[in-house]
Design a protein around this motif. Structure first.
Motif, mmCIF file in Angstrom:
data_model
loop_
_atom_site.group_PDB
_atom_site.id
_atom_site.type_symbol
_atom_site.label_atom_id
_atom_site.label_comp_id
_atom_site.label_asym_id
_atom_site.label_seq_id
_atom_site.Cartn_x
_atom_site.Cartn_y
_atom_site.Cartn_z
ATOM 1 N N LEU A 61 -1.913 26.032 24.891
ATOM 2 C CA LEU A 61 -1.278 27.276 25.329
ATOM 3 C C LEU A 61 0.165 27.073 25.771
ATOM 4 O O LEU A 61 1.026 27.913 25.497
ATOM 5 C CB LEU A 61 -2.073 27.907 26.475
ATOM 6 C CG LEU A 61 -3.381 28.614 26.117
ATOM 7 C CD1 LEU A 61 -4.013 29.210 27.370
ATOM 8 C CD2 LEU A 61 -3.153 29.720 25.085
ATOM 9 N N SER A 62 0.451 25.980 26.474
ATOM 10 C CA SER A 62 1.799 25.813 27.028
ATOM 11 C C SER A 62 2.810 25.262 26.038
ATOM 12 O O SER A 62 4.013 25.456 26.194
ATOM 13 C CB SER A 62 1.753 24.905 28.263
ATOM 14 O OG SER A 62 1.534 23.552 27.912
ATOM 15 N N ILE A 63 2.348 24.582 24.989
ATOM 16 C CA ILE A 63 3.281 23.969 24.034
ATOM 17 C C ILE A 63 4.169 24.996 23.328
ATOM 18 O O ILE A 63 5.381 24.773 23.207
ATOM 19 C CB ILE A 63 2.516 23.086 23.024
ATOM 20 C CG1 ILE A 63 1.996 21.835 23.721
ATOM 21 C CG2 ILE A 63 3.417 22.699 21.850
ATOM 22 C CD1 ILE A 63 1.068 20.986 22.872
ATOM 23 N N PRO A 64 3.641 26.116 22.826
ATOM 24 C CA PRO A 64 4.540 27.078 22.182
ATOM 25 C C PRO A 64 5.655 27.553 23.107
ATOM 26 O O PRO A 64 6.807 27.703 22.677
ATOM 27 C CB PRO A 64 3.598 28.238 21.807
ATOM 28 C CG PRO A 64 2.273 27.580 21.609
ATOM 29 C CD PRO A 64 2.216 26.518 22.668
ATOM 30 N N HIS A 66 -8.339 24.138 32.170
ATOM 31 C CA HIS A 66 -8.539 25.582 32.021
ATOM 32 C C HIS A 66 -7.780 26.145 30.823
ATOM 33 O O HIS A 66 -8.182 27.163 30.261
ATOM 34 C CB HIS A 66 -8.098 26.317 33.293
ATOM 35 C CG HIS A 66 -6.686 26.057 33.681
ATOM 36 N ND1 HIS A 66 -6.276 24.877 34.292
ATOM 37 C CD2 HIS A 66 -5.560 26.800 33.545
ATOM 38 C CE1 HIS A 66 -4.978 24.924 34.512
ATOM 39 N NE2 HIS A 66 -4.519 26.081 34.061
ATOM 40 N N GLU A 67 -6.707 25.493 30.399
ATOM 41 C CA GLU A 67 -5.877 26.075 29.337
ATOM 42 C C GLU A 67 -6.518 25.996 27.954
ATOM 43 O O GLU A 67 -6.553 27.008 27.246
ATOM 44 C CB GLU A 67 -4.470 25.487 29.385
ATOM 45 C CG GLU A 67 -3.776 25.840 30.707
ATOM 46 C CD GLU A 67 -2.271 25.823 30.644
ATOM 47 O OE1 GLU A 67 -1.693 25.469 29.602
ATOM 48 O OE2 GLU A 67 -1.655 26.179 31.671
ATOM 49 N N PRO A 68 -7.038 24.848 27.498
ATOM 50 C CA PRO A 68 -7.752 24.896 26.216
ATOM 51 C C PRO A 68 -8.991 25.777 26.275
ATOM 52 O O PRO A 68 -9.357 26.404 25.280
ATOM 53 C CB PRO A 68 -8.105 23.424 25.941
ATOM 54 C CG PRO A 68 -7.938 22.715 27.223
ATOM 55 C CD PRO A 68 -6.890 23.455 27.982
ATOM 56 N N VAL A 69 -9.642 25.849 27.446
ATOM 57 C CA VAL A 69 -10.797 26.730 27.594
ATOM 58 C C VAL A 69 -10.368 28.186 27.444
ATOM 59 O O VAL A 69 -11.009 28.981 26.749
ATOM 60 C CB VAL A 69 -11.480 26.484 28.960
ATOM 61 C CG1 VAL A 69 -12.561 27.535 29.222
ATOM 62 C CG2 VAL A 69 -12.097 25.078 28.993
ATOM 63 N N LEU A 70 -9.261 28.554 28.087
ATOM 64 C CA LEU A 70 -8.716 29.905 27.948
ATOM 65 C C LEU A 70 -8.333 30.203 26.509
ATOM 66 O O LEU A 70 -8.573 31.311 26.002
ATOM 67 C CB LEU A 70 -7.474 30.072 28.830
ATOM 68 C CG LEU A 70 -7.671 30.406 30.302
ATOM 69 C CD1 LEU A 70 -6.338 30.290 31.031
ATOM 70 C CD2 LEU A 70 -8.234 31.815 30.477
#
Length: 344
Positions: free
Chosen positions: A329-332, A81-85
């Motif tokens: 999304l979570s890496i930053p 869901h995160e790359p899609v978001l």
């Protein structure tokens, strides 16, 4: 009935934050619908209006053609869901990795969800609830960070086009860039995906530039789930991959001992493998941290004596969760939170 994720060993590769648990038991008999689920599903996502379709995506099971811009996306990979978001689409259904309530409350995705809550299609051990998935009437299914079998893929493909795991990689072993590119291709947003990847790569490059002392040094990400039992994550696991992108190197012994699993496991007698330049512990809460420090063998390690060990929790703050998802999304968030602590 089928299992939407692979066996216990495969599930552990995905559930590195909850390795004692497995994804597996699925509710997948018949093709009926769940009316209660359909009444609670969120609205369609906001993709790029000018995206060119159809597009064809290659993955581990061949290729999938997405004929038109998807409006009802379901993600059954644990972090899909995160790359899609990140590409501007809000999935209508997801798998919940950490059983966090609300699901959309992680600090790095909260703004992207904008208050919309997806339908949760499964949590931890219960696996994917197939009838719930059917009730959402998806027009595209992502199963990238997953361990679905060829049979699973065939059954899901009867519901909607399926984007399976990246071609050329074992389940859960592809770099975060591959999941981002795969999502971008399926959504007709190759350029946007490339732009997102470039931005993250620049952040890592800046960290390496600012910390040349880390280049070539050894580092390990580790965890423990019961007294006297320890796990060290090999280089392809998201948490160790984060350390390597900072400039560190994971000892080859850990990679070799892990084999096709994401972790090398050992007891107190094997703790010497953690005597590295930087040691990052990821734990469920604070309790395991004191247990680790009380281990008499651990107390003799130089990395501990010299204060080069660091303790992160999966939640409160969710640094460990950000490293486990390890997405565009979570890496930053992970860089912002973890790097200053590792520098201490």
């Amino acid at each position: 009935m089928f299992r939407p994720f692979t066996s216990t060993s495969g599930a552990r590769k995905a559930l590195t934050a909850i390795a004692a648990l497995t994804f597996g038991a699925a509710v997948l008999a018949g093709c009926g619908s769940d009316d209660s689920a359909s009444t609670t599903s969120p609205g369609a996502g906001s993709g790029t209006a000018g995206a060119a379709f159809p597009v064809t995506v290659e993955h581990t099971f061949g290729s999938t053609t997405v004929k038109k811009k998807p409006e009802r996306i379901v993600t059954i990979g644990l972090s899909d869901h995160e790359p899609v978001l990140a590409l501007g689409h809000k999935p209508v259904g997801v798998i919940d990795w950490f059983t966090r309530k609300p699901f959309t409350d992680w600090p790095w995705v909260k703004a992207a969800w904008g208050g919309t809550e997806p339908v949760v299609l499964g949590e931890r051990e219960e696996g994917l609830k197939f009838e719930k998935l059917l009730s959402l009437k998806p027009d595209l299914i992502f199963a990238m960070y997953a361990g679905i079998t060829k049979e699973n893929y065939a059954k899901l493909s009867k519901v909607a086009p399926v984007v399976a795991m990246p071609k050329g990689f074992d389940p859960y072993a592809a770099p975060w860039q591959e999941y981002t590119k795969l999502a971008g291709r399926a959504l007709g947003q190759d350029a946007k995906a490339a732009e997102l990847i470039k931005g993250i790569d620049a952040k890592f490059a800046k960290v390496r530039q600012d910390n040349p002392q880390w280049q070539g040094k050894t580092a390990v990400a580790a965890d423990t789930f019961k007294p006297g039992a320890y796990s060290a994550f090999q280089k392809s696991d998201p948490k160790s991959a984060f350390l390597t992108q900072l400039g560190f190197t994971v000892p080859e012994k850990i990679n070799k001992d892990a084999g096709k699993l994401n972790v090398s496991e050992f007891g107190s007698e094997g703790l010497d493998v953690l005597d590295v330049d930087r040691l990052v512990w990821l734990t469920m809460g604070k309790e395991p941290q004191q247990r680790i420090k009380n281990d008499k063998v651990y107390q003799q390690l130089k990395v501990h004596k010299e204060g080069r060990d660091h303790f992160f929790t999966y939640e409160n703050p969710p640094i460990g969760a950000a490293l486990s998802f390890y997405t565009v999304l979570s890496i930053p968030y992970a860089i912002e939170q973890a790097v200053p602590l590792i520098k201490k």
